[in-house]
Design an enzyme around this catalytic site. Structure first.
Site, PDB file in Angstrom:
ATOM      1  N   GLU A 146       0.758  -1.269  -0.090  1.00  0.00           N
ATOM      2  CA  GLU A 146      -0.111  -0.141  -0.012  1.00  0.00           C
ATOM      3  C   GLU A 146       1.058   1.380   0.014  1.00  0.00           C
ATOM      4  O   GLU A 146       0.917   2.106   0.934  1.00  0.00           O
ATOM      5  CB  GLU A 146      -1.182   0.104   1.262  1.00  0.00           C
ATOM      6  CG  GLU A 146      -2.186  -1.033   1.274  1.00  0.00           C
ATOM      7  CD  GLU A 146      -2.986  -0.988   1.983  1.00  0.00           C
ATOM      8  OE1 GLU A 146      -2.872  -0.200   3.231  1.00  0.00           O
ATOM      9  OE2 GLU A 146      -4.117  -1.614   1.882  1.00  0.00           O
TER      10      GLU A 146
ATOM     11  N   GLU B  38      -5.229  -8.672   0.293  1.00  0.00           N
ATOM     12  CA  GLU B  38      -6.145  -8.542   1.387  1.00  0.00           C
ATOM     13  C   GLU B  38      -7.766  -8.227   1.158  1.00  0.00           C
ATOM     14  O   GLU B  38      -7.931  -7.466   0.331  1.00  0.00           O
ATOM     15  CB  GLU B  38      -5.675  -7.043   2.379  1.00  0.00           C
ATOM     16  CG  GLU B  38      -4.226  -7.398   3.015  1.00  0.00           C
ATOM     17  CD  GLU B  38      -3.687  -5.908   3.709  1.00  0.00           C
ATOM     18  OE1 GLU B  38      -4.727  -5.237   4.028  1.00  0.00           O
ATOM     19  OE2 GLU B  38      -2.459  -5.771   3.903  1.00  0.00           O
TER      20      GLU B  38
HETATM   21  C1  GCO Z   1      -6.003  -1.307  10.321  1.00  0.00           C
HETATM   22  C2  GCO Z   1      -5.942  -1.389   8.677  1.00  0.00           C
HETATM   23  C3  GCO Z   1      -4.674  -2.719   8.675  1.00  0.00           C
HETATM   24  C4  GCO Z   1      -4.601  -2.747   6.851  1.00  0.00           C
HETATM   25  C5  GCO Z   1      -3.254  -3.179   6.652  1.00  0.00           C
HETATM   26  C6  GCO Z   1      -2.986  -2.735   5.359  1.00  0.00           C
HETATM   27  O1  GCO Z   1      -7.011  -1.162  10.762  1.00  0.00           O
HETATM   28  O2  GCO Z   1      -4.756  -0.886  10.801  1.00  0.00           O
HETATM   29  O3  GCO Z   1      -7.139  -1.978   8.363  1.00  0.00           O
HETATM   30  O4  GCO Z   1      -5.001  -3.667   9.312  1.00  0.00           O
HETATM   31  O5  GCO Z   1      -5.543  -3.350   6.613  1.00  0.00           O
HETATM   32  O6  GCO Z   1      -2.134  -3.329   7.379  1.00  0.00           O
HETATM   33  O7  GCO Z   1      -2.050  -3.472   4.628  1.00  0.00           O
END
Ligand code: GCO
Length: 477
Positions: A167, A375
């Site tokens: 990301e 994801e």
């Molecule tokens: C959160 C986020 C993360 C992300 C992930 C991205 O709540 O902190 O949703 O968990 O999804 O780290 O790659």
């Protein structure tokens, strides 16, 4: 359309990231990362939560892998903490840190689970941030490539799936504009510069992977959800186009074509925000084509026209109180508004499985690459019952609907290699603490007792186990 079965070798998986699960933040020679320090700045994370202990996966990985095996996972995606391998980001290798991942990988393989390694999930060595400003300096290209090379060489043959940067859009925008990620900067010029260098890092690592002839596939993972227009007013439709160009093509076009989108580049020029592009940069970018596009899909966004004096920085919901998101936008381009047609989570994220089908089709058509869903999942409050069960039927329904959308896209002709849910166990949500849970496995973190942190299987654990067992037949029936 007639439904097609999931491919025979479909990678049913689940995912995590080092900082969110490992804990042991200063054990066995690990150096500090920018997240180890950022979480200590007051007011940055929900109730000041941090990943010092997280869910102690570092000490409990065998127990966690045993649960993965019990569930039947075909693949497990996790990230390596750069600071375990090279405590200062460069220099001497810390063998103990490398051993942790070697043991984890061997344990996965022994249980017939394909390891999928993310090289970078946001935990940059603090030493490199201090030495030259991390992603703002070209020095990181060599340092990152050396770090990746250590892993490539050590795990070649064992690891077949490699994710470069997780990301990039998120860590760049949050780190250099919204100030809720390190390095906690709000400066557009620096943001676009750091972003260009991150692109070069990605390309350099892929180029190295090819040079070394490492068997397997490599690609970035990217947070994408389609941008809709609020209605058919052409001004709003244009705003949605702008959001798509700025929010998605600006990254994915570079990964695939080595080019910035024409419109965004013009806007950068007009606003005096172009990054410094040196001879050879575009050539490097053009020749580092990934094997797949990794997609992190959570939600879609609705857009409307936003005049030059319109909405700017908003406020994201980190409280878990529905309705506390404050509108945001880019003046002159778009603003994000609420979707009247979708249900929302308690963190105001749209639940939109159809958006995933749209996302898969758009990416497949524009980039002509296989897609790995790196994801997808639902962050919610869960309740541990007195009898130690957790009825997360809402999560089952969320994943089920998204699997239907994936199967629709496969039936449409999209090549989807696999699906990783976020996440396997509950973990630290970067900004939302431990109350926003994503896992198949519940971990009691409310009253932190390091000796406890017991694992409990949620209802979704057993449900996904059946899905994997039948290769998703329940979805296609
Ligand atoms: C959160 C986020 C993360 C992300 C992930 C991205 O709540 O902190 O949703 O968990 O999804 O780290 O790659």
């Amino acid at each position: 359309v007639e439904r097609k079965p999931f491919p025979k070798d479909f990678l049913w998986g689940s995912a995590s990231a080092a900082y969110q699960i490992e804990g042991a933040w200063d054990k066995d020679g690990k150096g500090p990362s920018i997240w180890d320090n950022f979480v200590r700045i007051e007011g940055k994370t929900f109730k000041g939560t941090n990943g010092d202990v997280a869910v102690d996966h570092y000490h409990r990985f065998k127990e966690d892998v045993a649960l993965m095996a019990e569930q039947g996972l075909k693949t497990y995606r996790f990230s390596v903490a750069w600071t375990r391998i090279l405590p200062n980001g460069r220099g001497e290798v810390n063998e103990k840190g490398l051993m942790f991942y070697e043991n984890l990988i061997d344990e996965l393989i022994a249980h017939k689970i394909e390891p999928m390694v993310t090289l970078y999930h946001w935990d940059l060595p603090q030493a490199l941030q201090n030495a030259y400003g991390g992603f703002e300096s070209r020095e990181i290209i060599e340092d990152f490539t050396n770090y990746a090379t250590i892993l490539f060489k050590r795990f070649a043959g064992k690891v077949k799936y490699w994710v470069t940067l997780n990301e990039q859009n998120i860590f760049i925008i949050h780190g250099y504009k919204l100030q809720n990620h390190p390095p906690n900067v709000n400066n557009a010029k620096r943001m676009f510069q750091a972003n260009h260098i991150a692109n070069l890092v990605n390309a350099s690592v892929i180029t190295k992977f090819r040079e070394l002839n490492i068997p397997g596939l490599i690609g970035p993972s990217f947070a994408y959800g389609p941008n809709y227009s609020i209605d058919s007013n052409p001004k709003n439709v244009l705003a949605a186009e702008n959001a798509e160009d700025f929010g998605a093509h600006f990254w994915m076009d570079v990964y695939r074509f080595g080019e910035y989108p024409i419109m965004v580049w013009q806007w950068l020029k007009d606003n005096n925000l172009t990054p410094e592009v040196l001879d050879g940069d575009m050539d490097l970018l053009k020749h580092a084509i990934p094997d797949f596009m990794g997609l992190n899909y959570y939600r879609t966004t609705v857009n409307a026209d936003n005049p030059l004096d319109g909405v700017g920085l908003g406020k994201i919901n980190t409280t878990g109180v529905k309705g506390s998101t404050v509108e945001s936008g880019e003046p002159g381009l778009y603003k994000h508004v609420s979707n009247p047609y979708t249900d929302k989570t308690n963190w105001d994220w749209d639940i939109d499985p159809t958006g995933l089908r749209i996302a898969l089709r758009r990416i497949a058509s524009r980039y002509r690459l296989p897609i790995l869903i790196t994801e997808n999942g639902l962050g919610e409050y869960d309740k541990l019952n007195d009898d130690c069960t957790i009825d997360d039927s809402y999560r089952i329904e969320y994943i089920r609907q998204h699997l239907v959308a994936i199967n629709d896209a496969i039936s449409d002709g999209v090549n989807v290699l696999g699906y990783c849910t976020w996440s396997f166990t509950d973990l630290l949500s970067w900004l939302n603490g431990y109350q926003k849970r994503y896992g198949f496995v519940y971990i009691d973190r409310d009253e932190l007792d390091e000796k406890e942190l017991k694992r409990y299987k949620k209802a979704s654990f057993y449900w996904y186990q059946q899905i994997i067992k039948e290769n998703g037949k329940q979805i296609t029936e």
